[in-house]
Design an enzyme around this catalytic site. Structure first.
Site, short mmCIF file in Angstrom:
data_model
loop_
_atom_site.label_atom_id
_atom_site.label_comp_id
_atom_site.label_asym_id
_atom_site.label_seq_id
_atom_site.Cartn_x
_atom_site.Cartn_y
_atom_site.Cartn_z
N GLY A 33 33.33 -75.02 -29.57
CA GLY A 33 33.12 -73.58 -29.76
C GLY A 33 32.05 -73.03 -28.84
N GLU A 188 11.03 -53.47 -22.45
CA GLU A 188 12.04 -53.65 -21.40
C GLU A 188 11.43 -53.36 -20.03
OE1 GLU A 188 15.23 -54.66 -20.74
OE2 GLU A 188 14.89 -53.90 -18.71
N VAL A 251 15.56 -62.47 -22.07
CA VAL A 251 15.45 -62.01 -20.67
C VAL A 251 16.57 -62.58 -19.79
CG1 VAL A 251 12.96 -61.59 -20.75
CG2 VAL A 251 13.79 -63.88 -20.16
N HIS A 409 46.40 -39.14 -38.17
CA HIS A 409 45.32 -38.18 -38.43
C HIS A 409 44.81 -38.36 -39.85
CE1 HIS A 409 42.97 -34.54 -38.19
NE2 HIS A 409 43.47 -34.18 -39.38
P1 FAD Z 1 29.73 -71.80 -23.48
O1 FAD Z 1 30.23 -71.04 -24.62
O2 FAD Z 1 28.26 -71.82 -23.24
O3 FAD Z 1 30.27 -73.27 -23.64
C1 FAD Z 1 29.92 -74.30 -22.76
C2 FAD Z 1 30.04 -75.64 -23.45
O4 FAD Z 1 29.90 -76.66 -22.48
C3 FAD Z 1 28.93 -75.89 -24.49
O5 FAD Z 1 29.52 -76.23 -25.73
C4 FAD Z 1 28.13 -77.03 -23.91
O6 FAD Z 1 27.64 -77.92 -24.91
C5 FAD Z 1 29.16 -77.74 -23.04
N1 FAD Z 1 28.58 -78.51 -21.93
C6 FAD Z 1 27.63 -78.08 -21.05
N2 FAD Z 1 27.40 -79.05 -20.13
C7 FAD Z 1 28.20 -80.09 -20.43
C8 FAD Z 1 28.42 -81.37 -19.87
N3 FAD Z 1 27.79 -81.76 -18.75
N4 FAD Z 1 29.29 -82.19 -20.46
C9 FAD Z 1 29.97 -81.81 -21.57
N5 FAD Z 1 29.82 -80.62 -22.16
C10 FAD Z 1 28.96 -79.76 -21.59
N6 FAD Z 1 29.98 -62.65 -25.59
C11 FAD Z 1 30.92 -61.79 -26.03
O7 FAD Z 1 31.96 -61.64 -25.40
N7 FAD Z 1 30.71 -61.06 -27.19
C12 FAD Z 1 29.58 -61.18 -27.91
O8 FAD Z 1 29.44 -60.53 -28.95
C13 FAD Z 1 28.57 -62.08 -27.46
N8 FAD Z 1 27.42 -62.24 -28.16
C14 FAD Z 1 26.49 -63.13 -27.72
C15 FAD Z 1 25.31 -63.26 -28.43
C16 FAD Z 1 24.35 -64.15 -28.02
C17 FAD Z 1 23.06 -64.29 -28.80
C18 FAD Z 1 24.59 -64.97 -26.86
C19 FAD Z 1 23.57 -65.98 -26.42
C20 FAD Z 1 25.76 -64.84 -26.15
C21 FAD Z 1 26.72 -63.91 -26.55
N9 FAD Z 1 27.90 -63.73 -25.85
C22 FAD Z 1 28.83 -62.83 -26.28
C23 FAD Z 1 28.18 -64.48 -24.61
C24 FAD Z 1 29.16 -65.65 -24.87
O9 FAD Z 1 28.61 -66.48 -25.88
C25 FAD Z 1 29.39 -66.43 -23.59
O10 FAD Z 1 29.79 -65.54 -22.57
C26 FAD Z 1 30.47 -67.48 -23.77
O11 FAD Z 1 30.11 -68.39 -24.79
C27 FAD Z 1 30.69 -68.24 -22.46
O12 FAD Z 1 31.68 -69.20 -22.65
P2 FAD Z 1 31.72 -70.51 -21.76
O13 FAD Z 1 32.91 -71.29 -22.23
O14 FAD Z 1 31.61 -70.15 -20.34
O15 FAD Z 1 30.37 -71.30 -22.10
#
Ligand code: FAD
Length: 418
Positions: A33, A188, A251, A409
């Site tokens: 996830g 900010e 940040v 509506h």
């Molecule tokens: P991630 O979800 O970060 O998944 C990457 C996975 O790779 C992780 O599980 C990690 O453990 C694994 N991993 C890393 N390196 C390795 C390795 N070498 N070997 C094996 N596994 C590895 N986005 C939205 O669209 N809507 C929102 O409402 C929203 N709210 C957010 C709120 C917060 C507080 C934060 C921090 C982010 C939010 N985001 C939101 C952004 C969203 O979470 C990310 O854009 C999204 O999770 C990116 O998906 P990803 O698959 O690229 O990476």
């Protein structure tokens, strides 16, 4: 196919290609996830549900409904996060029934294969979807601030918080905490909150949040944090401070790049993201990078859309909606301004449903091109996250505001009628 990372850039497309018969290995070092389910989208929106409920109770008086309180049991709201995320994680596990899920950290070997512990995996296509993690502030005392991951682990609500950063994550936390009764100050650096979002919308959101009691200080450069959680910053050359029980640092995010990429000739950008072309190819043949780790668009649905293009050959849509889950919400899609474009503004107060619901604080800004087609929609107001779904197809398919479709509506969506 090898996919590194079980977040939104990894699991959905992995399941799709495996269901279609491909041999797929997904490597995840932590929880399935990714950030979205475990430390991002879902935990924050679950807590926001509690915050909105409390805010609604406080607002009920305007409808002639008097209720006491509200009394917030943050421990219970926090327990709900685990319930919701566990349920969604089980759904992902079922979705991945045909995928070989390997638990462990993936490392690149110099010949471009992937190693987990002692085991080497190779495949004609490797997709890096390793995401991002919170960036930290480089000022003395930065260790006294907590980041979004650490905040989400707290099971007790602080009475007051200074949030450093008025971007998407900072403002979502500000709104969430304020709704639950915590005193919030946002500091900010930029002249306006939500840098990158349409300035009319960002300005209006700032004024709505201020009216709810959130103290927002813009153009403020943080210089230090003391152990008693006093944040020092300068505004227009003047030194100022803000003190609270808890300091939250929001940040930005930095990429999580697997070890060994440099030796495998996979280049990074100047900012440390994995360099990709428009088809998400890295500089190594057969290796792709999708989601936060390539820094193109750090949103969960963007990660999934990029993965669908790379793994399933789906066309990547042009229109990418983005939502800020504050109270009220902000939602945007498409262009904000540009040559030959004109904007029309429709206040929520002109809509019957918004008036009836007492939700008149809001604005929809529609950007049209020379052919009167919609090229951008920017919204601040209640239910903006739902309303943007009506606007996104108009931008994607370059259509005018609909005159040939019936809108029920009274609905808020009528605000997007021709
Ligand atoms: P991630 O979800 O970060 O998944 C990457 C996975 O790779 C992780 O599980 C990690 O453990 C694994 N991993 C890393 N390196 C390795 C390795 N070498 N070997 C094996 N596994 C590895 N986005 C939205 O669209 N809507 C929102 O409402 C929203 N709210 C957010 C709120 C917060 C507080 C934060 C921090 C982010 C939010 N985001 C939101 C952004 C969203 O979470 C990310 O854009 C999204 O999770 C990116 O998906 P990803 O698959 O690229 O990476």
């Amino acid at each position: 196919m090898i996919i590194i990372g079980g977040g939104p850039g990894g699991y959905e497309a992995a399941a799709r290609v495996a269901d279609a018969g491909a041999d797929v290995v997904l490597i995840e070092k932590d929880l399935l996830g990714g950030t979205c389910l475990n430390r991002g989208c879902i935990p924050t929106k679950t807590l926001l549900a509690a915050s909105h409920a409390a805010a609604e109770v406080r607002r009920a008086g305007r409808f002639g409904v008097e209720v006491g309180g509200p009394v917030v049991d943050y421990g219970k709201a926090h327990e709900r996060v685990a319930e919701v995320t566990d349920e969604l994680r089980s759904a992902i596990e079922s979705m991945l029934a045909k995928v070989q899920v390997i638990k462990g950290e993936a490392v690149f070997t110099p010949d471009g294969n992937v190693r987990v512990g002692d085991e080497i995996f190779h495949a004609p296509k490797i997709v890096i979807a390793t995401g991002s993690c919170p960036a930290s502030l480089r000022v003395p005392g930065a260790e006294y601030a907590i980041n979004s991951d650490e905040f989400l682990k707290l099971s007790r609500l602080p009475e007051s918080a200074v949030i450093i950063g008025g971007g998407v994550i900072g403002l979502e936390f500000a709104s969430l905490l304020n709704g639950l009764g915590c005193a919030v100050t946002v500091v900010e650096y930029c002249p306006e909150v939500l840098p990158g979002v349409d300035s009319d919308i960002a300005k209006r959101l700032r004024s709505y949040l201020k009216r709810q009691g959130i103290d927002i200080i813009t153009g403020a450069a943080v210089t230090a944090i003391d152990s008693d959680r006093t944040v020092h910053f300068t505004v227009k050359g003047k030194e100022k401070t803000a003190q609270a029980e808890c300091v939250i640092c929001a940040v930005g995010r930095r990429p999580v790049v697997p070890q060994g990429v440099a030796e495998a000739d996979i280049e990074l950008t100047e900012r440390g993201f994995i360099r990709v072309d428009d088809d998400f190819r890295t500089t190594r043949e057969g290796v792709f990078a999708v989601g936060d780790v390539n820094g193109r668009c750090m949103l969960a649905h963007a990660a999934t859309a990029q993965a669908m293009q790379v793994m399933c050959g789906e066309k990547h849509p042009k229109a990418m909606p983005a939502v800020v889950f504050t109270d009220p919400e902000v939602a945007t899609v498409g262009l904000s301004d540009g040559e030959g474009l004109r904007a029309i503004k429709r206040p929520y107060g002109s809509n019957g449903k918004a008036l009836a619901s007492g939700e008149t604080d809001g604005l929809v800004k529609i950007v049209l091109d020379g052919e009167d087609c919609v090229v951008g929609v920017h919204i601040v107001g209640p239910h903006a996250s739902d309303l943007i779904a009506v606007a996104t197809p108009l931008v994607e398919y370059h259509r005018p505001l609909p005159a040939d479709v019936i809108f029920a509506h009274p609905t808020l969506a009528e605000i997007l009628k021709a």
